[in-house]
Scaffold this active site. Structure first.
Site, PDB file in Angstrom:
ATOM      1  CB  ALA A 105      -0.979   0.053   1.276  1.00  0.00           C
TER       2      ALA A 105
ATOM      3  CG  ASP B 252       3.823  -1.834   2.546  1.00  0.00           C
ATOM      4  OD1 ASP B 252       2.570  -1.639   2.771  1.00  0.00           O
ATOM      5  OD2 ASP B 252       4.182  -3.169   2.462  1.00  0.00           O
ATOM      6  CG  HIS B 253      -0.187   3.700   5.015  1.00  0.00           C
ATOM      7  ND1 HIS B 253       0.336   3.926   6.157  1.00  0.00           N
ATOM      8  CD2 HIS B 253      -1.496   4.451   5.184  1.00  0.00           C
ATOM      9  CE1 HIS B 253      -0.305   4.961   6.934  1.00  0.00           C
ATOM     10  NE2 HIS B 253      -1.462   5.239   6.294  1.00  0.00           N
ATOM     11  NE  ARG B 254       1.785  -4.619   2.661  1.00  0.00           N
ATOM     12  CZ  ARG B 254       2.203  -5.696   2.154  1.00  0.00           C
ATOM     13  NH1 ARG B 254       1.709  -6.915   2.338  1.00  0.00           N
ATOM     14  NH2 ARG B 254       3.584  -5.789   1.758  1.00  0.00           N
TER      15      ARG B 254
ATOM     16  CB  VAL C  59       5.886   2.268   7.529  1.00  0.00           C
ATOM     17  CG1 VAL C  59       6.525   3.740   7.743  1.00  0.00           C
ATOM     18  CG2 VAL C  59       7.134   1.282   7.164  1.00  0.00           C
TER      19      VAL C  59
END
Length: 440
Positions: A231, A411-413, A415
């Protein structure tokens, strides 16, 4: 006379196979010790396989464009001396026949009471996908239609469907829950829908059709896979690097005279990135399913452009342990050998965080795609002279400053925005606090 098996060597972590791109020797040719026999290519780098012995090449077991697993025997060299063992000269065709026999054993467990009637599966689909005889044989016996085959995501070369891919599809299909006849029909209709295809491109007689290179195809696939996996979120910040520009201009000649290396901005910025990662170790991670792997070493990937327009990412191992001189030598050495296609497989493996310098092409900023399985990548924009508000004890005034943007994709999953933003804020603080009077 002795017979020596030339095997495909291990080429670093995560590299399990390679493609034969060119044989440098033919059957009957004399081979010297450490002389290159064959050129190979992985999804990371092109390389050569040298001979470990002197002798005569008497057999080639794989041809150009064949995919070979690490450890497989690719050729046989006859040497002087006693034969210490038998050589397995099994051809790829024989190996394929053995695999077919393995599938036949698996098929004996399938319910024989069901009469299967399928139409023959063609070698190539309308979309251009190629299916091996083994895959087509399994598809026909298991009543897998061409539409189903089109929907299977292949893990083989160029997205090719492998034995494991189709067996996994069959297993998942057989284990799928059957809630109702209506739901089953709907699922079947959904599965039968073809994969979305790019709009056809019209070509006239004046257009030039250029085949994508092998590396270009692999890079394209990795980029698409990364976008579909992570993401992606971006944070941007502007950094005043006026002090760094002044300091480099002052010391670059003395640096070259003492060290024999050109001092560019890249090693200065890479050293600051390594220092920032030490302060935020949760950027230096990898995601494996639902498990987070916190990397001990800080290995910086440095994206480098190749003469053919492709990209490669050599890795600076333990970057946080290098001073500016060591970082400069590593950056310059890897950049030169990357352009000359002289990188070793291990030198592009093990990266934990990647930096790409989009400013070298004049770009002010960019939104880079994460290099899997990492979780973040930093893009360095071009350094520009811009008017800026300068705060002093006597008041604010407008002056000319050297500034650059950095773009942080993460990576918004795993971070969140706070960590991604604080990372580049700290990088900004480190770079803007540069001492113009320091030595190197």
């Amino acid at each position: 006379m002795a017979r020596f098996e030339l095997k495909l060597p291990k080429m670093g972590e995560s590299v399990a196979e390679a493609t034969i791109t060119s044989w440098l020797k033919e059957v009957g040719d004399t081979v010297e010790l450490d002389e290159a026999v064959v050129e190979i290519a992985t999804d990371k780098v092109d390389s050569e396989v040298p001979s470990e012995v002197e002798g005569t090449l008497i057999e080639i077991l794989f041809q150009k464009d064949d995919v070979v697993a690490v450890g497989d025997v690719i050729a046989v060299i006859e040497t002087e001396g006693e034969d210490n063992g038998q050589v397995n000269t099994e051809s790829p065709k024989e190996v394929a026949e053995e695999k077919i026999a393995e599938i036949a054993a698996v098929e004996q467990t399938i319910d024989k009471a069901v009469e299967i009637k399928t139409t023959p599966i063609s070698k190539n689909s309308e979309s251009g996908k190629f299916y091996s005889p083994l895959v087509r044989n399994i598809a026909q016996k298991e009543n897998v239609s061409m539409e189903d085959l089109e929907n299977i995501s292949g893990s083989g070369k160029d997205g090719r469907v492998t034995k494991e891919d189709i067996l996994s599809f069959i297993e998942n299909r057989n284990n799928a829950p059957k809630t109702s006849e209506k739901a089953s029909v709907q699922a079947t209709i959904k599965a039968a829908k073809p994969v979305a295809k790019a709009a056809p491109v019209s070509v006239n007689g004046e257009d030039e059709v250029i085949e994508m290179s092998r590396m270009g195809k692999l890079i394209a696939k990795h980029m698409v896979d990364s976008v579909q996996t992570s993401a992606h979120v971006q944070s941007f910040i502007e950094i005043d690097v006026t002090n760094i520009v002044k300091w480099r201009s002052k010391v670059k000649d003395a640096f070259f005279k003492r060290e024999g290396e050109k001092l560019t901005f890249t090693p200065i910025l890479m050293q600051a990135v390594a220092s920032t990662i030490k302060k935020y170790p949760l950027i230096n991670i990898a995601l494996n399913g639902d498990t987070i792997i916190k990397k001990k070493n800080i290995n910086l990937g440095m994206a480098a452009a190749l003469p053919d327009g492709n990209l490669i990412v050599p890795v600076i191992k333990n970057a946080d342990q290098l001073n500016l001189v060591g970082m400069t030598k590593s950056v310059n050495d890897l950049a030169v050998r990357a352009r000359n296609n002289q990188l070793k497989p291990d030198e592009i493996q093990g990266g934990t965080y990647t930096v790409t310098n989009v400013g070298s092409f004049g770009s002010v900023m960019g939104t880079p795609i994460i290099n899997q399985p990492q979780v973040a990548i930093l893009a360095l924009g071009a350094i520009r002279k811009v008017p800026a508000v300068i705060e002093t004890p006597e008041g604010d005034f407008i002056g000319i400053r050297q500034k650059m943007f950095v773009s942080h994709s993460y990576d918004h999953r795993v971070v969140n925005g706070a960590l991604g933003g604080m990372f580049i804020k700290t990088l900004k603080e480190i770079l803007e606090a540069w001492d113009v009077n320091q030595d190197f």
